[in-house]
Design a protein around this motif. Structure first.
Motif, mmCIF file in Angstrom:
data_model
loop_
_atom_site.group_PDB
_atom_site.id
_atom_site.type_symbol
_atom_site.label_atom_id
_atom_site.label_comp_id
_atom_site.label_asym_id
_atom_site.label_seq_id
_atom_site.Cartn_x
_atom_site.Cartn_y
_atom_site.Cartn_z
ATOM 1 N N TRP A 39 -4.273 -0.591 18.274
ATOM 2 C CA TRP A 39 -2.917 -0.029 18.411
ATOM 3 C C TRP A 39 -2.697 1.100 17.431
ATOM 4 C CZ3 TRP A 39 -2.209 -1.554 22.896
ATOM 5 C CH2 TRP A 39 -2.454 -2.866 23.303
ATOM 6 N N VAL A 40 -3.385 1.057 16.280
ATOM 7 C CA VAL A 40 -3.316 2.194 15.370
ATOM 8 C C VAL A 40 -3.850 3.420 16.114
ATOM 9 C CG1 VAL A 40 -4.140 3.172 13.200
ATOM 10 C CG2 VAL A 40 -3.610 0.734 13.330
ATOM 11 N N LEU A 67 0.904 -6.063 7.608
ATOM 12 C CA LEU A 67 0.833 -4.598 7.680
ATOM 13 C C LEU A 67 0.398 -4.017 6.347
ATOM 14 C CD1 LEU A 67 3.347 -2.662 6.385
ATOM 15 C CD2 LEU A 67 4.656 -3.994 8.015
ATOM 16 N N ASP A 68 0.779 -4.667 5.243
ATOM 17 C CA ASP A 68 0.332 -4.174 3.947
ATOM 18 C C ASP A 68 -1.185 -4.329 3.816
ATOM 19 O OD1 ASP A 68 2.790 -3.304 3.115
ATOM 20 O OD2 ASP A 68 3.329 -5.177 2.128
ATOM 21 N N ALA A 69 -1.700 -5.451 4.320
ATOM 22 C CA ALA A 69 -3.153 -5.648 4.270
ATOM 23 C C ALA A 69 -3.865 -4.598 5.119
ATOM 24 C CB ALA A 69 -3.503 -7.056 4.748
ATOM 25 N N VAL A 102 4.438 2.085 6.951
ATOM 26 C CA VAL A 102 5.364 2.079 8.083
ATOM 27 C C VAL A 102 4.587 2.259 9.392
ATOM 28 C CG1 VAL A 102 7.385 3.190 9.085
ATOM 29 C CG2 VAL A 102 7.149 3.035 6.596
ATOM 30 N N GLU A 103 3.595 3.141 9.369
ATOM 31 C CA GLU A 103 2.791 3.374 10.573
ATOM 32 C C GLU A 103 2.070 2.096 10.995
ATOM 33 O OE1 GLU A 103 -0.451 6.073 10.065
ATOM 34 O OE2 GLU A 103 -1.079 5.885 12.148
ATOM 35 N N MET A 104 1.457 1.417 10.024
ATOM 36 C CA MET A 104 0.719 0.192 10.323
ATOM 37 C C MET A 104 1.649 -0.900 10.827
ATOM 38 S SD MET A 104 -2.265 1.043 9.793
ATOM 39 C CE MET A 104 -2.816 2.629 9.238
ATOM 40 N N ARG A 146 -6.451 -1.740 3.947
ATOM 41 C CA ARG A 146 -7.774 -1.634 4.545
ATOM 42 C C ARG A 146 -8.058 -0.169 4.920
ATOM 43 N NH1 ARG A 146 -9.318 -4.947 9.960
ATOM 44 N NH2 ARG A 146 -9.656 -6.840 8.807
ATOM 45 N N HIS A 147 -7.065 0.486 5.526
ATOM 46 C CA HIS A 147 -7.240 1.886 5.917
ATOM 47 C C HIS A 147 -7.385 2.788 4.698
ATOM 48 C CE1 HIS A 147 -6.562 2.208 10.375
ATOM 49 N NE2 HIS A 147 -6.403 0.921 10.153
ATOM 50 N N ALA A 148 -6.587 2.515 3.667
ATOM 51 C CA ALA A 148 -6.660 3.353 2.467
ATOM 52 C C ALA A 148 -8.024 3.209 1.802
ATOM 53 C CB ALA A 148 -5.545 2.962 1.499
ATOM 54 N N LEU A 149 -8.552 1.982 1.788
ATOM 55 C CA LEU A 149 -9.868 1.764 1.180
ATOM 56 C C LEU A 149 -10.948 2.438 2.012
ATOM 57 C CD1 LEU A 149 -9.600 -1.986 0.087
ATOM 58 C CD2 LEU A 149 -9.537 0.037 -1.369
#
Lengths: 413, 408
Positions: free
Chosen positions: A119-120, A232-234, A388-390, A238-241
């Motif tokens: 969905w992302v 969503l924070d997780a 917010v996007e996640m 994950r995306h930031a890492l």
């Protein structure tokens, strides 16, 4: 490819025509194009061709071709499918609703995160729509004011093609004295397919979930849990890492040091995040003045801090929480100015954390109180907008997974 | 209804303050005439078949008059807390409440200490005593103003009435619905430290010592507060302490899943405090076990935890839970009936609560080993809000007499 079989199927008018003539499923006939027509069907097909006035099948060629293909398949077994991390078979996701992170096992959290990835992707396309939940009705019943979570759930439902209805407590009969249970029974009687609930009392969502037949998603209950925020924070982490090239291949957050600072006492976000991050292997520190740190929080496996600088030392992630003045019963900090002095995330403070540390905030932010604007907008470090996007993707994943049972979709994946 | 014929209960195990002994009990004109003597010609004779014969229970602190539940639980007298609607702060209301259960249940109203239980202005305590109030109570609330509490205790000492206090520091407790600790933190419930109780106990004991008043702390549930009571008793302060079975049977783990039947006031404590309550029952620091009977229907209980009303329907399970303490060898059998009958009678100043000559013939025939399962769906009480739902227990009342007349 089975050349002879293909020629014969085409001569009879194509896959669908053959399927109709044989009263067999189209997919079965279609598969013959690659594996060859089975011998048991050939006699039947010969009669069909005769009746239709078509040339009979070249039986020796078809037989030779099919057996040859079977032999090759046997010699070269298909590469085994990558072992799934999730239970095989028709068993459904084992939870009827999403009431809290506390009810989820680690592999279930990973599953929801993995499901959200598609969905992302979709949400980044120009056309952000699927019909997966077409025909389903989702009610967002918000007994407490909300802008971003309500909007996020509404967008998630609509992008999945469901009919989304928002119910605001301010305009509902709740104000007229109707009990929560009666409201729940009313929603249930409307034959909805999922209910998303936010309520100001801890445990209220569970109470409703026990009374309705459809999946219930907790969008925040009092000071208890806000599970989609934890997820969503997780996912955002994950995306930031991944962007930093530090993502682990199994999707876990093993060893990541996360400092959660702010009004932990009144925060359901903190509770869901503590549970979610720890389930994924992260090390969680919490930091707040004593009055805003709940008793026995260390029993949840976190390290409590009162001094922000110490809590920041070497942290990979800094998650700031807002002062929840609306939940406070009395005065907990002398003034916002003093709070900022002790617990505000300034660029100087951020320098104490690990180089390249990630800054998060569940919003809404009080700029200049718990977080300075320069930090909140720090490109490459602050992932507040990514959170917010996640959020939309996670909520799409949760709505999709939890309605599978109702839609008759089998299995986890 | 008056007792028409002398009653002799033969073949019973009589529970007296001195211990348990086989014998016969004779009651004439609503009073116990003889303990241990044989039946006389013309007596109505009941064969107890070796079961326990004990005084009818005196429930020291209930919120509602719920006769079916009281009779199920062997309760013949109940002290009604002033938290009624409207509160028992007026002589006329006290007089009405005192008559409301007769003849087969005697209600002893506790006068509201202050007007409207607001903790400000003293109520007409002497007039309420005339109207039938047997003690004074602050109800479910704490009197925050120490000056008011001081004057109340002075006045109560003059009237020789016990003051039944709810020891929970209001400022610290606030709107808490749970004891601060891991459970409350995980569930996200508003919580207060357990020390709120010790603070209140310390103040009330100091004022009782100062004024010489008799003070009864209705529920003492924490180790720190029990230590204060123990020390005060040693100094000779006229202080007594009570508890309800919930606080020696359950810890705050019972709050899991937001079960509102476990929403109590004071809230359930942690396991260490539960053990301290059991120890205090064993060493005599706690004098009274009451049910705190407060039947609450779904309109009060089927709500989010923090919004639900506190209280439990406890009258039916009181005896069985106290007998648990006997089975666990915390207390002797005769002491169990001190906790639920004799000590409450003394605090109320009524001639009942023990099998003694001239005492009121309030008697319960009990099978202490009869097994049954608590079921919130099948309670005699007006509502089934018991935190002990589905718990197997032992001990049932077989027959009950109030003033020598069989009940039910």
């Amino acid at each position: 490819m089975a050349e002879a079989s293909n020629q014969f199927i085409d001569a009879l008018g194509g896959t669908s025509a053959v399927a109709r003539l044989l009263n067999a499923p189209v997919s079965t006939v279609h598969s013959w194009r690659s594996i060859g027509i089975p011998q048991s069907r050939l006699a039947h097909l010969r009669l069909v061709a005769l009746a239709e006035g078509k040339p009979p099948p070249d039986e020796p060629a078809i037989n030779a071709e099919r057996d040859g293909l079977a032999a090759t398949r046997k010699a070269m077994p298909a590469a085994p499918a990558a072992p799934s991390r999730y239970p095989p078979g028709a068993q459904a996701f084992p939870h009827r609703g999403l009431l809290g992170i506390g009810q989820l096992a680690t592999h279930e959290i990973l599953f929801l995160l993995d499901e959200a990835e598609q969905w992302v992707e979709l949400n980044r396309q120009a056309k952000k729509h699927t019909d997966r939940l077409a025909g389903l009705t989702i009610i967002n019943a918000f007994f407490e004011n909300s802008t971003r979570t309500l909007l996020s759930f509404e967008i998630a439902g609509k992008r999945l093609g469901a009919d989304v209805v928002n119910m605001h407590a301010a305009q509902s009969s709740v104000k007229k004295g109707e009990t929560l249970i009666d409201t729940a029974m009313t929603l249930n009687a409307m034959q909805v397919d999922a209910i998303v609930i936010r309520h100001g009392s801890s445990g209220a969502v569970r109470l409703i979930a026990d009374k309705v037949a459809c999946p219930v998603l907790n969008a925040g209950d009092g000071q208890h849990e806000h599970p989609t925020q934890g997820l969503l924070d997780a996912l955002a982490l994950r995306h930031a890492l991944r962007a930093r090239g530090r993502a682990s291949s199994d999707g876990m957050l093993n060893g990541l040091v996360v400092t959660i600072c702010g009004d932990v006492m009144h925060s359901r976000v903190a509770r869901s995040n503590i549970l979610c991050l720890q389930a994924l292997g992260a090390i969680v520190r919490v930091c707040a003045p004593p009055a805003l740190l709940p008793a026995g929080v260390e029993a949840m496996g976190v390290t409590p801090f009162h001094h922000f600088d110490a809590a920041l030392e070497g942290a990979d992630v800094v998650m700031m929480l807002r002062l929840q003045n609306e939940r406070m019963d009395g005065q907990f900090v002398p003034s916002p100015r003093e709070y900022r002095h002790l617990y505000g995330l300034t660029p100087e403070r951020l320098a104490r954390a690990a180089p390249d540390a990630i800054v998060m905030h569940p919003g809404p932010m009080n700029r200049g109180v718990e977080i300075d604007s320069t930090v909140a907008d720090l490109a490459g470090r602050s992932i507040i907008t990514a959170q917010v996007e996640m959020g939309v993707a996670i909520r799409m994943a949760c709505l999709d997974v939890l309605t599978r049972r109702g839609r008759g979709v089998e299995g986890w994946a | 209804m008056k007792q028409a014929r002398p009653l002799a209960i033969v073949g019973a195990k009589l529970v007296t303050p001195q211990g348990v002994s086989p014998g016969t009990l004779r009651c004439v004109d609503g009073r116990i005439l003889a303990v241990g003597e044989d039946a006389q010609p013309g007596d109505e004779i009941i064969d107890a078949k070796g079961q326990l014969l004990a005084p009818g229970l005196i429930d020291f602190g209930v919120f509602a008059i719920d006769k079916p539940a009281f009779h199920f639980g062997g309760i013949t007298r109940a002290a009604l807390l002033p938290d009624q609607s409207p509160p028992l702060d007026h002589p006329a209301r006290v007089r009405f409440a005192a008559q409301s259960g007769k003849p087969d249940l005697w209600v002893h109203p506790l006068a509201a200490a202050t007007v409207g239980l607001e903790g400000g202005q003293l109520a007409e305590l002497a007039l309420m005593r005339e109207a039938g109030a047997k003690a004074i109570s602050t109800g479910r609330r704490w009197i925050a103003d120490s000056g008011v509490m001081h004057r109340l205790l002075q006045y109560a000492a003059m009237l020789d009435l016990v003051v039944v206090a709810h020891p929970e520091d209001g400022g610290l407790a606030g709107h808490a619905v749970a004891t601060a600790g891991e459970m409350a933190t995980r569930l996200g419930l508003p919580s207060a430290p357990a020390e709120a109780e010790a603070l209140a106990v310390a103040r009330d004991v100091a004022l009782a010592e100062l004024t010489g008043a008799r003070l009864h702390l209705r529920q003492v549930t924490t180790a720190a507060a029990l230590d204060l009571v123990r020390a005060a008793k040693r100094r000779g302060v006229a202080v007594t302490a009570g508890v309800t079975p919930a606080h020696f049977m359950l810890s705050d783990l019972a709050l899991g899943d937001f079960r509102t039947f476990a929403r109590l006031s004071p809230p359930l404590r942690d396991e260490a405090d539960r053990q301290a309550v059991i120890a205090a029952l064993g060493d005599g620091t706690i004098d009274v076990v009451a049910s705190g009977h407060d039947p609450r229907g779904p309109e009060d209980k089927r709500l989010p935890f923090a919004d639900a009303a506190p209280g439990m329907a406890g009258a039916e399970t009181l005896l069985a839970m106290v007998l648990t303490l006997v089975r666990d060898e915390v207390i002797a059998l005769e002491r169990a009936f001190d906790l639920v009958a004799r000590n409450p009678a003394r605090l109320l100043g009524v001639a009942a609560g023990e099998l003694a000559v001239c005492a009121e013939a309030d008697i319960a025939l009990i099978d202490p080993a009869k097994p049954w399962v608590v079921d919130s769906a099948k309670m005699a009480a007006a509502a089934g809000n018991t935190p002990f739902d589905r718990q197997p227990v032992e001990g049932r009342v077989l027959k009950l007499w109030k003033g020598g007349v069989a009940v039910g």
